[in-house]
Design an enzyme around this catalytic site. Structure first.
Site, PDB file in Angstrom:
ATOM      1  N   LYS A  46       8.844  36.825   4.360  1.00 37.82           N
ATOM      2  CA  LYS A  46      10.228  36.936   4.863  1.00 37.82           C
ATOM      3  C   LYS A  46      10.869  35.560   4.964  1.00 37.82           C
ATOM      4  CE  LYS A  46      10.800  37.337   9.536  1.00 37.82           C
ATOM      5  NZ  LYS A  46      11.666  36.289  10.132  1.00 37.82           N
ATOM      6  N   ASN A  47      10.157  34.609   5.582  1.00 35.97           N
ATOM      7  CA  ASN A  47      10.787  33.322   5.880  1.00 35.97           C
ATOM      8  C   ASN A  47      10.884  32.400   4.661  1.00 35.97           C
ATOM      9  OD1 ASN A  47      11.230  34.179   8.437  1.00 35.97           O
ATOM     10  ND2 ASN A  47       9.547  33.024   9.374  1.00 35.97           N
ATOM     11  N   ARG A  49      19.467  34.612  12.917  1.00 39.11           N
ATOM     12  CA  ARG A  49      19.665  33.161  12.939  1.00 39.11           C
ATOM     13  C   ARG A  49      19.522  32.518  11.560  1.00 39.11           C
ATOM     14  NH1 ARG A  49      20.034  30.556  17.491  1.00 39.11           N
ATOM     15  NH2 ARG A  49      19.415  28.650  16.434  1.00 39.11           N
ATOM     16  N   CYS A  89      19.289  33.882  21.499  1.00 38.68           N
ATOM     17  CA  CYS A  89      18.086  34.423  20.870  1.00 38.68           C
ATOM     18  C   CYS A  89      17.070  34.723  21.954  1.00 38.68           C
ATOM     19  CB  CYS A  89      17.521  33.400  19.896  1.00 38.68           C
ATOM     20  SG  CYS A  89      16.000  33.952  19.151  1.00 38.68           S
ATOM     21  N   ARG A 146      17.713  28.151  20.934  1.00 36.58           N
ATOM     22  CA  ARG A 146      17.432  27.712  19.555  1.00 36.58           C
ATOM     23  C   ARG A 146      18.652  26.972  19.026  1.00 36.58           C
ATOM     24  NH1 ARG A 146      14.824  32.651  16.332  1.00 36.58           N
ATOM     25  NH2 ARG A 146      14.227  31.038  14.848  1.00 36.58           N
ATOM     26  N   PRO A 147      18.725  25.667  19.342  1.00 32.82           N
ATOM     27  CA  PRO A 147      19.900  24.901  18.928  1.00 32.82           C
ATOM     28  C   PRO A 147      19.926  24.656  17.420  1.00 32.82           C
ATOM     29  CG  PRO A 147      18.283  23.462  19.974  1.00 32.82           C
ATOM     30  CD  PRO A 147      17.714  24.849  20.022  1.00 32.82           C
ATOM     31  N   ASP A 167      21.431  21.569  16.397  1.00 32.63           N
ATOM     32  CA  ASP A 167      21.908  20.185  16.365  1.00 32.63           C
ATOM     33  C   ASP A 167      21.318  19.398  15.192  1.00 32.63           C
ATOM     34  OD1 ASP A 167      19.567  20.672  18.091  1.00 32.63           O
ATOM     35  OD2 ASP A 167      19.495  18.490  18.250  1.00 32.63           O
ATOM     36  N   LEU A 168      20.057  19.685  14.826  1.00 29.59           N
ATOM     37  CA  LEU A 168      19.433  18.910  13.741  1.00 29.59           C
ATOM     38  C   LEU A 168      20.088  19.231  12.393  1.00 29.59           C
ATOM     39  CD1 LEU A 168      15.676  19.208  14.835  1.00 29.59           C
ATOM     40  CD2 LEU A 168      17.130  17.176  14.988  1.00 29.59           C
ATOM     41  N   ASP A 191       4.587  31.811  15.460  1.00 27.09           N
ATOM     42  CA  ASP A 191       4.772  33.207  15.058  1.00 27.09           C
ATOM     43  C   ASP A 191       3.476  34.018  15.124  1.00 27.09           C
ATOM     44  OD1 ASP A 191       7.431  32.662  14.648  1.00 27.09           O
ATOM     45  OD2 ASP A 191       7.267  32.442  12.476  1.00 27.09           O
ATOM     46  N   ILE A 203       6.385  25.286  20.866  1.00 28.25           N
ATOM     47  CA  ILE A 203       7.600  25.311  20.037  1.00 28.25           C
ATOM     48  C   ILE A 203       8.733  26.013  20.791  1.00 28.25           C
ATOM     49  CG2 ILE A 203       8.595  25.995  17.803  1.00 28.25           C
ATOM     50  CD1 ILE A 203       6.305  24.140  17.353  1.00 28.25           C
ATOM     51  N   ARG A 247      12.270  44.344  11.282  1.00 29.87           N
ATOM     52  CA  ARG A 247      12.933  43.127  10.802  1.00 29.87           C
ATOM     53  C   ARG A 247      11.987  42.292   9.953  1.00 29.87           C
ATOM     54  NH1 ARG A 247      14.897  39.328  15.102  1.00 29.87           N
ATOM     55  NH2 ARG A 247      15.019  38.162  13.172  1.00 29.87           N
TER      56      ARG A 247
HETATM   57  N1  EPU Z   1      15.220  22.825  17.254  1.00 31.25           N
HETATM   58  C1  EPU Z   1      16.076  21.895  17.782  1.00 31.25           C
HETATM   59  N2  EPU Z   1      17.240  21.608  17.116  1.00 31.25           N
HETATM   60  C2  EPU Z   1      17.569  22.217  15.939  1.00 31.25           C
HETATM   61  C3  EPU Z   1      16.691  23.160  15.398  1.00 31.25           C
HETATM   62  C4  EPU Z   1      15.511  23.442  16.073  1.00 31.25           C
HETATM   63  O1  EPU Z   1      15.815  21.340  18.833  1.00 31.25           O
HETATM   64  O2  EPU Z   1      18.629  21.923  15.391  1.00 31.25           O
HETATM   65  C5  EPU Z   1      13.967  23.130  17.950  1.00 31.25           C
HETATM   66  C6  EPU Z   1      13.845  24.622  18.294  1.00 31.25           C
HETATM   67  O3  EPU Z   1      14.460  24.916  19.537  1.00 31.25           O
HETATM   68  C7  EPU Z   1      12.358  24.817  18.324  1.00 31.25           C
HETATM   69  C8  EPU Z   1      11.858  23.889  17.217  1.00 31.25           C
HETATM   70  O4  EPU Z   1      12.898  22.922  17.031  1.00 31.25           O
HETATM   71  O5  EPU Z   1      11.820  24.380  19.542  1.00 31.25           O
HETATM   72  C9  EPU Z   1      11.561  24.560  15.915  1.00 31.25           C
HETATM   73  O6  EPU Z   1      12.669  25.362  15.504  1.00 31.25           O
HETATM   74  P1  EPU Z   1      12.996  25.605  13.976  1.00 31.25           P
HETATM   75  O7  EPU Z   1      14.394  25.166  13.695  1.00 31.25           O
HETATM   76  O8  EPU Z   1      11.922  25.049  13.137  1.00 31.25           O
HETATM   77  O9  EPU Z   1      12.982  27.193  13.897  1.00 31.25           O
HETATM   78  P2  EPU Z   1      13.808  28.037  12.860  1.00 31.25           P
HETATM   79  O10 EPU Z   1      13.921  27.295  11.606  1.00 31.25           O
HETATM   80  O11 EPU Z   1      15.040  28.554  13.505  1.00 31.25           O
HETATM   81  C10 EPU Z   1      11.746  29.209  11.753  1.00 31.25           C
HETATM   82  C11 EPU Z   1      11.289  30.605  11.543  1.00 31.25           C
HETATM   83  C12 EPU Z   1      10.852  31.220  12.860  1.00 31.25           C
HETATM   84  C13 EPU Z   1       9.715  30.360  13.428  1.00 31.25           C
HETATM   85  C14 EPU Z   1      10.185  28.907  13.572  1.00 31.25           C
HETATM   86  C15 EPU Z   1       9.088  27.970  14.013  1.00 31.25           C
HETATM   87  C16 EPU Z   1      12.648  31.302   9.676  1.00 31.25           C
HETATM   88  C17 EPU Z   1      13.737  32.159   9.153  1.00 31.25           C
HETATM   89  N3  EPU Z   1      12.392  31.384  10.975  1.00 31.25           N
HETATM   90  O12 EPU Z   1      12.844  29.287  12.660  1.00 31.25           O
HETATM   91  O13 EPU Z   1      10.341  32.501  12.555  1.00 31.25           O
HETATM   92  O14 EPU Z   1       9.325  30.845  14.678  1.00 31.25           O
HETATM   93  O15 EPU Z   1      10.674  28.427  12.303  1.00 31.25           O
HETATM   94  O16 EPU Z   1       8.029  27.988  13.123  1.00 31.25           O
HETATM   95  O17 EPU Z   1      12.009  30.589   8.922  1.00 31.25           O
HETATM   96  C18 EPU Z   1       9.816  34.771  12.972  1.00 31.25           C
HETATM   97  O18 EPU Z   1       9.603  34.914  11.756  1.00 31.25           O
HETATM   98  O19 EPU Z   1       9.488  35.633  13.829  1.00 31.25           O
HETATM   99  C19 EPU Z   1      10.483  33.545  13.442  1.00 31.25           C
HETATM  100  C20 EPU Z   1      11.093  33.472  14.615  1.00 31.25           C
END
Ligand code: EPU
Length: 421
Positions: free
Chosen positions: A22-23, A92, A116, A121-122, A124-125, A308, A330, A400
């Protein structure tokens, strides 16, 4: 709405074939916005999140055909510069359309994804990185409004945050950088296999990306991307969930179509708990014959233990003798499953980002409520070993991210079926 009815107590045995990730599929679908030419994506799982992403890219101007795991994407109308709240708020990962849209259209408006259940889940990055590439970014009425005068320009982007890097942030920036002018270096990039898979697809489209899958990714901008065909990697979290299904039911499952190297941390934790894990090329055989040993697990960015897989692992140790400790680094609030597992007779105490799990002899079946994708999987696993009957409602969360989980479990001998609520 459907619910799952599970009678616990069967040891799962047999073979299961893992679906595409999925991801990996989600950002790859967003990447098709980078070209007007047709793209074909193979091995895509039939999931609610995939249908959501299809709806979004169709809204933005693509036409998608989806048959037997093959997605054919072609340009249908002019790309739209606006991704509205009603679509982006449902998932997201849809925020991944921001990078591709911006680099192609120069001025776009993409809704912020919103709240969420697994925690704050910001983004900002993502925004910091695009600003590094020259985008002017403002937030207006819940939307990110991003613009650039002529072209995004390659630059160095440091993507490290308090919790490691960002997976979809890395994807968003890597996609934007493919068509930016000059060279972009992403430092502290996410190393997840899904990022390496996205880079492979982009390179097939004509992008020049090196180092994806490592913390430093170099992207040389090109003028145009072309259509491409790509088969997505197998879903490592689905594979990990079936590994736990074998361990928790003291069963014997051969997990086919997976990449064992993507599961190193999960394999290590299972072995520490006394589970037999045998690796043969693209398959993993998981067997368990006894109640196992307690474990200490800390979630971390890849190649660390995946967040996950945290909930499913917690279900496993609810019946492992001794005290196990799970540290969620995380998403420190990703513990919705704790209260439901305790309602089944588990003894889990949450202290901030830690869960202390006291292993019990048994769990008992109960009416349960699914809350998010992985928490729902954890409840299914717990119900498989609980005495008596469990009914899990709101399983749209499960749909999902797990393709045909109930029928795959049935084939392994589980007493599980779907009913209308
Ligand atoms: N974070 C920030 N700022 C940002 C983005 C992230 O501080 O701009 C923090 C988040 O709050 C978190 C950490 O960085 O603490 C990691 O977040 P990340 O952005 O890596 O998560 P994501 O890209 O939104 C993906 C997966 C998630 C998985 C996370 C962590 C996808 C579509 N989603 O989310 O998958 O939990 O990485 O590995 O790839 C799931 O499949 O159930 C799922 C939630």
């Amino acid at each position: 709405m459907d619910k799952l009815v599970i009678k616990g107590g069967t040891k799962l045995k047999g073979e299961v074939k893992i679906s595409g990730a999925k991801n990996a599929s989600l950002p790859i679908l967003a990447a098709t916005l980078l070209t007007d030419e047709p793209c074909t994506i193979l091995g895509v799982p039939r999931l609610r999140d995939i249908h959501t992403m299809i709806r979004i890219i169709e809204f933005l101007g693509k036409k998608v055909d989806f048959h037997d795991g093959t997605l054919r994407v072609r340009q249908h109308s002019k790309l739209s510069p606006v991704a509205p709240y009603k679509l982006v708020s449902t998932m997201r990962a849809s925020f991944c359309v921001l990078g591709p849209l911006l680099v192609r259209l120069n001025k776009v408006k993409v809704s912020l994804p919103g709240g969420c259940i697994i925690g704050v889940r910001p983004v900002d990055l993502h925004l910091k990185g695009l600003a590094n590439l020259g985008a002017k970014i403002t937030i207006d009425s819940g939307y990110v409004v991003a613009s650039v005068k002529k072209h995004l320009k390659g630059d160095r982007i440091y993507l490290g945050g308090a919790f490691g890097s960002s997976v979809t942030g890395t994807a968003n920036l890597m996609m934007a950088a493919t068509l930016a002018q000059g060279t972009t270096i992403i430092e502290a990039a996410a190393c997840e296999p899904e990022i390496a898979d996205l880079a492979q697809f982009l390179n097939k489209m004509g992008a020049k990306i090196e180092g994806a899958g490592s913390p430093i990714i170099k992207i040389e901008g090109v003028n145009k991307l072309l259509g491409a065909e790509h088969c997505v990697i197998p879903d490592r979290i689905e594979a990990g969930t079936f590994m736990i299904a074998a361990a928790i039911t003291r069963g014997d499952i051969l997990i086919k179509n997976c990449v064992p190297e993507h599961l190193g941390a999960v394999i290590d934790v299972l072995r520490q708990s006394g589970v037999s894990v045998k690796i043969e090329d693209s398959q993993i055989r998981v067997r368990m014959t006894h109640r196992g040993r307690p474990i200490n697990v800390t979630t971390a960015p890849y190649p660390g233990f995946p967040t996950d897989m945290q909930a499913q692992t917690m279900s496993m140790v609810t019946i492992t003798p001794g005290i196990s400790v799970i540290h969620e680094k995380i998403y420190p609030d990703r513990f919705m499953h704790v209260a439901e597992l305790n309602r089944m007779g588990a003894d889990i105490q949450r202290q901030g980002p830690y869960a202390i799990v006291y292993g019990m002899k048994r769990l008992s079946g109960a009416p349960l409520m699914a809350s998010d994708l992985r928490a729902s999987a954890a409840l299914v696993l717990a119900a498989l070993i609980a005495d008596g009957r469990s009914e899990i409602s709101r399983i749209y969360h499960l749909d999902r991210g797990y393709e045909k989980l109930d029928s795959k479990l049935q084939k392994l001998g589980a007493n599980i079926h779907r009913e209308k609520e």
